[in-house]
Write an enzyme that holds these catalytic residues in place. Structure first.
Site, mmCIF file in Angstrom:
data_model
loop_
_atom_site.group_PDB
_atom_site.id
_atom_site.type_symbol
_atom_site.label_atom_id
_atom_site.label_comp_id
_atom_site.label_asym_id
_atom_site.label_seq_id
_atom_site.Cartn_x
_atom_site.Cartn_y
_atom_site.Cartn_z
ATOM 1 N N SER A 139 82.399 48.955 17.456
ATOM 2 C CA SER A 139 82.908 50.313 17.294
ATOM 3 C C SER A 139 84.417 50.317 17.510
ATOM 4 O O SER A 139 84.946 49.499 18.282
ATOM 5 C CB SER A 139 82.266 51.241 18.333
ATOM 6 O OG SER A 139 82.891 52.517 18.298
ATOM 7 N N TYR A 152 79.678 53.057 26.974
ATOM 8 C CA TYR A 152 79.504 52.704 25.558
ATOM 9 C C TYR A 152 80.717 51.927 25.045
ATOM 10 O O TYR A 152 80.584 50.863 24.428
ATOM 11 C CB TYR A 152 79.302 53.974 24.723
ATOM 12 C CG TYR A 152 79.262 53.714 23.234
ATOM 13 C CD1 TYR A 152 78.123 53.169 22.639
ATOM 14 C CD2 TYR A 152 80.356 54.001 22.421
ATOM 15 C CE1 TYR A 152 78.094 52.915 21.276
ATOM 16 C CE2 TYR A 152 80.324 53.754 21.059
ATOM 17 C CZ TYR A 152 79.187 53.215 20.484
ATOM 18 O OH TYR A 152 79.149 52.955 19.133
HETATM 19 P P1 NAD Z 1 71.478 55.744 14.062
HETATM 20 O O1 NAD Z 1 71.015 56.498 15.246
HETATM 21 O O2 NAD Z 1 71.270 56.327 12.711
HETATM 22 O O3 NAD Z 1 70.898 54.261 14.066
HETATM 23 C C1 NAD Z 1 70.624 53.529 15.221
HETATM 24 C C2 NAD Z 1 69.573 52.512 14.877
HETATM 25 O O4 NAD Z 1 69.382 51.621 15.987
HETATM 26 C C3 NAD Z 1 68.218 53.143 14.585
HETATM 27 O O5 NAD Z 1 67.596 52.433 13.531
HETATM 28 C C4 NAD Z 1 67.456 52.912 15.897
HETATM 29 O O6 NAD Z 1 66.062 52.874 15.694
HETATM 30 C C5 NAD Z 1 67.996 51.540 16.276
HETATM 31 N N1 NAD Z 1 67.841 51.159 17.659
HETATM 32 C C6 NAD Z 1 68.291 51.802 18.772
HETATM 33 N N2 NAD Z 1 67.948 51.099 19.881
HETATM 34 C C7 NAD Z 1 67.287 49.999 19.450
HETATM 35 C C8 NAD Z 1 66.700 48.890 20.109
HETATM 36 N N3 NAD Z 1 66.714 48.784 21.435
HETATM 37 N N4 NAD Z 1 66.089 47.926 19.349
HETATM 38 C C9 NAD Z 1 66.052 48.026 18.005
HETATM 39 N N5 NAD Z 1 66.588 49.056 17.333
HETATM 40 C C10 NAD Z 1 67.200 50.029 18.044
HETATM 41 O O7 NAD Z 1 73.055 55.546 14.325
HETATM 42 P P2 NAD Z 1 74.183 54.749 13.512
HETATM 43 O O8 NAD Z 1 75.370 55.614 13.542
HETATM 44 O O9 NAD Z 1 73.690 54.232 12.222
HETATM 45 O O10 NAD Z 1 74.459 53.541 14.530
HETATM 46 C C11 NAD Z 1 74.272 52.188 14.188
HETATM 47 C C12 NAD Z 1 75.277 51.334 14.943
HETATM 48 O O11 NAD Z 1 76.608 51.732 14.578
HETATM 49 C C13 NAD Z 1 75.206 51.426 16.473
HETATM 50 O O12 NAD Z 1 75.330 50.122 17.012
HETATM 51 C C14 NAD Z 1 76.430 52.258 16.837
HETATM 52 O O13 NAD Z 1 76.934 51.926 18.101
HETATM 53 C C15 NAD Z 1 77.385 51.862 15.737
HETATM 54 N N6 NAD Z 1 78.457 52.818 15.501
HETATM 55 C C16 NAD Z 1 78.215 54.066 14.989
HETATM 56 C C17 NAD Z 1 79.279 54.936 14.773
HETATM 57 C C18 NAD Z 1 79.083 56.317 14.209
HETATM 58 O O14 NAD Z 1 80.088 57.083 14.186
HETATM 59 N N7 NAD Z 1 77.907 56.676 13.713
HETATM 60 C C19 NAD Z 1 80.584 54.539 15.083
HETATM 61 C C20 NAD Z 1 80.811 53.275 15.598
HETATM 62 C C21 NAD Z 1 79.735 52.417 15.794
#
Ligand code: NAD
Length: 245
Positions: A139, A152
């Site tokens: 991130s 986080y």
């Molecule tokens: P999301 O909530 O749509 O997806 C999260 C995914 O992770 C889901 O499929 C969930 O089932 C899975 N998950 C959570 N805990 C888990 C575990 N213990 N084992 C297996 N699967 C697990 O959110 P997203 O925005 O797509 O996030 C995905 C990644 O991107 C994360 O690592 C998050 O930190 C990162 N991220 C997101 C953003 C944002 O703005 N959305 C920004 C920076 C980083």
């Protein structure tokens, strides 16, 4: 060993992971879709892709993480790309130190750091066989001081450092890179107070004048998965947000 390349995308039942799974499928990969809980959504995505399977596993559990990698290799006979997208957070104002309890630190580290570590270590023997690569989703919060909470942001900084250390250790057999997204519109923000205002703020401020789409991140992941002379890179995909003062 079959010829078609195989990708495992953890946390791919929604958001960024689902877009990565779709993009890799378009690029000709057989894909293993994963989530800890959203089984129906994961199975639906796998059914929609040309050649994919869904496997439920919580990557924070050592046995389940190893079992997930084993299930991917069992399903398709090889592993070429591992994308660690599974992640979690708690939204806590940074000045509320008491709310960021040790239990929350442990929870976020278990998924975001140790989950990534134990999935990679299980996958390395298979990635060495194929000359494969790892892409971690960290991130912008791991690069600049910000993000949904201090635990986080620190967990994502740890992922960035892990990426560099492993790139150094696993070369020349396995490349290890990370994509560090800025604000991306996904279910991550569902029900989060202030998310709409934060989204509008980012869209108005970053040089590219919009928040990220999951497909923007998937494109960068796919590029790094194919980039034969890049390892140890943490690629910010944030619409230029890191250029702001
Ligand atoms: P999301 O909530 O749509 O997806 C999260 C995914 O992770 C889901 O499929 C969930 O089932 C899975 N998950 C959570 N805990 C888990 C575990 N213990 N084992 C297996 N699967 C697990 O959110 P997203 O925005 O797509 O996030 C995905 C990644 O991107 C994360 O690592 C998050 O930190 C990162 N991220 C997101 C953003 C944002 O703005 N959305 C920004 C920076 C980083």
């Amino acid at each position: 060993m079959s010829e078609q390349r195989v990708a495992l995308v953890t946390g791919s039942s929604s958001g960024i992971g689902a877009a990565v799974a779709r993009r890799l499928a378009e690029a000709g990969f057989r894909v293993v879709v994963n989530s800890a809980r959203s089984v129906e959504a994961g199975e639906a995505l796998a059914a929609e892709l040309p050649d994919a399977v869904y496997r439920q596993a919580d990557v924070s559990d050592e046995r389940q993480a190893a079992g997930l990698v084993a299930a991917a290799v069992e399903a398709y006979g090889r592993l070429d790309v591992l994308v660690n997208c599974a992640g979690t957070t708690r939204f806590i104002p940074h000045d509320d130190l008491e709310a960021a309890t040790p239990d929350i630190w442990r929870l976020l580290y278990d998924v975001n750091v140790i989950g990534v570590w134990q999935t990679i270590t299980a996958a390395v023997p298979h990635l060495k066989e194929t000359g494969g690569s790892v892409v971690n989703i960290s991130s912008q919060a791991g690069v600049r001081p910000g993000g949904s909470s201090i635990p986080y942001a620190v967990s994502k900084a740890a992922v960035n450092h892990m990426t560099k250390l492993l790139a150094k250790t696993l070369g020349p057999d396995v490349r290890v890179n990370a994509v560090a997204p800025g604000f991306v519109d996904t279910p991550w923000f569902d029900g989060v107070e202030g998310a709409d205002a934060a989204k509008a703020h980012v869209a108005g401020a970053v040089p590219l004048r919009r928040v990220g789409r999951p497909e923007d991140i998937a494109q960068a992941v796919c590029d790094l998965a194919h980039a034969s002379y890049i390892t140890g890179e943490v690629l910010l995909v944030d619409g230029g947000g890191h250029l702001l003062g």
